[in-house]
Design a protein around this motif. Sequence first.
Motif, mmCIF file in Angstrom:
data_model
loop_
_atom_site.group_PDB
_atom_site.id
_atom_site.type_symbol
_atom_site.label_atom_id
_atom_site.label_comp_id
_atom_site.label_asym_id
_atom_site.label_seq_id
_atom_site.Cartn_x
_atom_site.Cartn_y
_atom_site.Cartn_z
ATOM 1 N N PRO A 295 0.808 -1.226 0.000
ATOM 2 C CA PRO A 295 0.000 0.000 0.000
ATOM 3 C C PRO A 295 0.843 1.279 0.000
ATOM 4 N N VAL A 296 2.024 1.220 0.611
ATOM 5 C CA VAL A 296 2.892 2.399 0.642
ATOM 6 C C VAL A 296 3.387 2.715 -0.779
ATOM 7 N N ILE B 174 1.851 1.934 -3.589
ATOM 8 C CA ILE B 174 0.701 2.418 -4.356
ATOM 9 C C ILE B 174 0.462 3.899 -4.059
ATOM 10 N N THR B 175 0.503 4.243 -2.787
ATOM 11 C CA THR B 175 0.300 5.642 -2.385
ATOM 12 C C THR B 175 1.396 6.526 -2.969
ATOM 13 N N ALA B 176 2.639 6.067 -2.918
ATOM 14 C CA ALA B 176 3.755 6.848 -3.458
ATOM 15 C C ALA B 176 3.592 7.009 -4.968
ATOM 16 N N PHE B 177 3.214 5.940 -5.649
ATOM 17 C CA PHE B 177 3.026 6.006 -7.100
ATOM 18 C C PHE B 177 1.921 6.993 -7.457
ATOM 19 N N LEU B 178 0.816 6.945 -6.721
ATOM 20 C CA LEU B 178 -0.283 7.876 -6.991
ATOM 21 C C LEU B 178 0.143 9.332 -6.741
#
Length: 80
Positions: free
Chosen positions: A3-4, A6-10
């Motif tokens: 999840p970290v 994914i959040t960074a990519f977004l």
Amino acid sequence: MDPVLITAFLGVAASAARLGYDWLTARSHRRRVQSEVRSKQERLTALVTTIEALPPGSKIIELFPDGRRITIKLPPSEAA
């Protein structure tokens, strides 16, 4: 995926989108300003050419959209 990540990519994707939008906005603004400057320069050149061609003692009257009126009278002995 973590999840970290994914959040960074977004976050990176959102920043890239903002950067692209800002770049496109600045580019279109620059082009619009350049077009306006070019148009004003052409108008000024045409106006100067017209004034230089006027005979001595001519009157130049300019009407503004708000109703104001400006009158310029060239000297009788020489053109502008």
